[in-house]
Design an enzyme around this catalytic site. Structure first.
Site, PDB file in Angstrom:
ATOM      1  N   SER A 200       0.914  -0.966   0.315  1.00  0.00           N
ATOM      2  CA  SER A 200      -0.016   0.132  -0.329  1.00  0.00           C
ATOM      3  C   SER A 200       1.204   1.421  -0.311  1.00  0.00           C
ATOM      4  O   SER A 200       1.557   1.507  -1.010  1.00  0.00           O
ATOM      5  CB  SER A 200      -0.971   0.118   1.323  1.00  0.00           C
ATOM      6  OG  SER A 200      -2.099   1.033   0.740  1.00  0.00           O
TER       7      SER A 200
ATOM      8  N   HIS B  46      -7.865  -5.174  -0.118  1.00  0.00           N
ATOM      9  CA  HIS B  46      -6.597  -4.658  -0.005  1.00  0.00           C
ATOM     10  C   HIS B  46      -6.129  -5.721   1.208  1.00  0.00           C
ATOM     11  O   HIS B  46      -6.361  -5.897   2.372  1.00  0.00           O
ATOM     12  CB  HIS B  46      -6.987  -3.256   0.115  1.00  0.00           C
ATOM     13  CG  HIS B  46      -5.896  -2.666   0.289  1.00  0.00           C
ATOM     14  ND1 HIS B  46      -4.613  -1.989  -0.631  1.00  0.00           N
ATOM     15  CD2 HIS B  46      -5.190  -1.685   1.628  1.00  0.00           C
ATOM     16  CE1 HIS B  46      -3.715  -1.587  -0.158  1.00  0.00           C
ATOM     17  NE2 HIS B  46      -4.066  -0.807   0.815  1.00  0.00           N
TER      18      HIS B  46
END
Length: 540
Positions: free
Chosen positions: A205, A464
């Site tokens: 990320s 995610h």
């Protein structure tokens, strides 16, 4: 002053003993440190690489740590969080951490079959706003026993990324922390038995975007051999943003510095404030829950800055070809947009899901959710883009539980997928080093999306971090047998990639295709029990 990093590293190799009679004691230029025996591995934590960035050093580039220890330094204390407003802290008070936090943390497996180890450096994620090394577990990699792991702590949120867009308050302090830590690792890792010529830098990320940004420094090829960016790269819209100067002066107003217009006075005032006040100001920039998730992030710095990190947009740097030429692997998950889309499925006090609010607030909230509020020149341009997105993904349907998965796909494409493909495309045109990519699609029983939505009755797909958690983190549910196999495949991939001189990375039996010089984008699609080459004609 620039140093000959390679010469220093070779000197370290020549002087460091491969096997220490007392493995818990390591001698550094500052003195000796004592680590901890954790049964299967040794740990050396909270080792400072920079002076505490406090007082007059707040909002400055980090200064190397040069103090000498008279006694053995205790490296058994887990690292602190850098001071932050953390999205995942329960309750109203989400502020945690300290300013004196710039440390490296080394984990060395007990493996008598090796006299030295390749090195994996982990830059944590957290939207540039929160997170820390303790968020990511080392046990899976230590159990494999073939690499040394190093985790970096760096400044986040306004303390790490506040910028007035000038030489006085430049921003990118967190990225400069990372860069100094990478130099420290290159210079010192041989003392722990690490191989300075075999260093991989990876992150997830914002950590993945950080890795890409570090790679855009020409110096990076001296600091690392290969790089890996999981679900984050420098082109994602939440990474390098505009409007930082306005936000910097607004922080000053919130904490009592008045309506300043001069960055010298603003900086002086902010340096006199308690760090918790500055971090607490973050809440004033959130329009709903933790949205936008990155109100403070990297910026393009003024060329007048004494120690700039980047003075051009990442796209221009890539096109110039002037960056660290190392093999790069980047990725996204099939439904990466669960961050932050899953928040829309959270129940409100009235019993309705938050997604229902978008029917009346789409034009207000979409620019914050999807990070184009500061990139559009006019309100009309911003509204046109909002309208086009809604039309493309929903047509004439309303925002509702029934249309949620299409909204999530919108988030995936805008925040993660599109710019992953764009980055690979640019690198294949302008890089001399290999560039690889993968898509991960294997939904967990309970992943990050369920945590964000605070419910277990919704199917979110592969969200995610659902791949990354199998390598570094502690899964939120008992891993399935297929996930255990995938975890081992990923760790083996990293171990072989960092040691390979010219080969492509391999997942299970699938060899990653190198995109350099190819007419089509080629990624590896990793599924529950298989992997295959995915070819894309265009960036859709």
């Amino acid at each position: 002053m620039k140093r000959d990093i390679c010469s220093i590293a070779l000197l370290c190799l020549a002087t460091a003993a491969a096997v220490n009679d007392e493995p818990l004691i390591v001698e550094l230029p500052n003195g000796k440190i004592r680590g901890r025996d954790n049964e299967g591995y040794y740990s050396y934590e909270s080792i400072p690489y920079a002076e505490p960035p406090m007082g007059e050093l707040r909002f400055e580039a980090p200064q190397p740590y040069e103090r000498q220890w008279k006694e053995v330094f205790d490296a058994t204390t887990p690292p602190n969080f850098c001071i932050q407003l953390n999205q995942f802290v329960e309750g109203a008070q989400k502020s945690i951490g300290v300013e004196d936090c710039l440390t490296v943390n080394v984990y060395k497996p007990k493996n008598s079959s090796r006299s030295s180890f390749p090195v994996v450096v982990n830059i944590h994620g957290g939207a540039f706003m929160f997170g820390g090394p303790v968020d990511h577990g080392q046990e899976p990699i230590m159990a494999s026993g073939n690499v040394i792991l190093v985790k970096i702590a760096y400044r986040v949120g306004p303390i790490g990324f506040l910028s007035a867009g000038d030489a006085t308050l430049s921003g990118n302090f967190g990225l400069k922390d990372q860069r100094l830590a990478l130099r420290w690792i290159k210079q010192n890792i041989a003392r722990f038995g690490g191989e300075p010529e075999n260093i991989m830098v990876l992150g997830h990320s914002a950590g993945g975007a950080s890795v890409h940004l570090q790679m855009l420094q020409e110096e990076f090829s001296q600091l690392a051999k290969v790089a890996v960016s999981f679900s984050g790269n420098a082109l994602d819209p939440w990474v390098v943003q505009q409007g930082a100067r306005r936000r910097a002066f607004e922080v000053g107003r919130i904490v009592g510095c008045g309506l300043q217009s001069d960055s010298v006075e603003l900086k002086k005032c902010l340096q006199s404030k308690d760090a918790s006040e500055i971090v607490g100001a973050v809440s004033e920039f959130l329009v709903v829950d933790y949205v936008p998730f990155a109100p403070f992030s990297p910026v393009v710095e003024s060329e007048e800055v004494a120690e700039p990190f980047i003075t051009k947009h990442p796209i221009d740097i890539i096109k110039s070809g002037k960056f660290g030429q190392v093999p790069w692997l980047t990725s996204y998950t099939q439904e990466d947009g669960t961050y932050n889309a899953a928040l829309l499925m959270a129940k409100q006090l009235n019993g309705n899901e938050l997604i229902e609010d978008l029917n009346s607030r789409w034009f207000e909230l979409a620019p914050y959710y999807l990070f184009y509020r500061d990139s559009k020149k006019t309100v009309d341009e911003m509204d046109d883009y909002s309208r086009d997105l809604r039309q493309q993904y929903l047509g004439d349907r309303n925002f509702s539980v029934d249309s949620y998965l299409d909204v999530q796909r919108l988030f995936t494409d805008v925040l993660f997928r599109n710019d992953t493909l764009r980055s690979i495309d640019l690198h294949r045109q302008h890089s001399k080093s290999p560039v690889y990519g993968y898509v991960y699609d294997n939904p967990p029983v309970r992943g990050s999306a369920q945590i964000l939505a605070r419910r277990e009755d919704i199917y979110f797909g592969t969200g995610h971090g659902d791949d990354y958690v199998l390598i570094f983190d502690k899964p939120t549910s008992q891993p399935r047998e297929d996930e255990k196999i995938i975890s081992k495949n990923f760790i083996r991939l990293l171990e072989e990639f960092v040691q390979s001189d010219n080969g492509s990375p391999i997942y299970d039996a699938c060899v990653f295709p190198n995109n350099i010089g190819e007419e089509q984008l080629q990624l590896l699609l990793i599924k529950t029990n298989s992997c295959e080459i995915l070819k894309l004609n265009t960036i859709e």
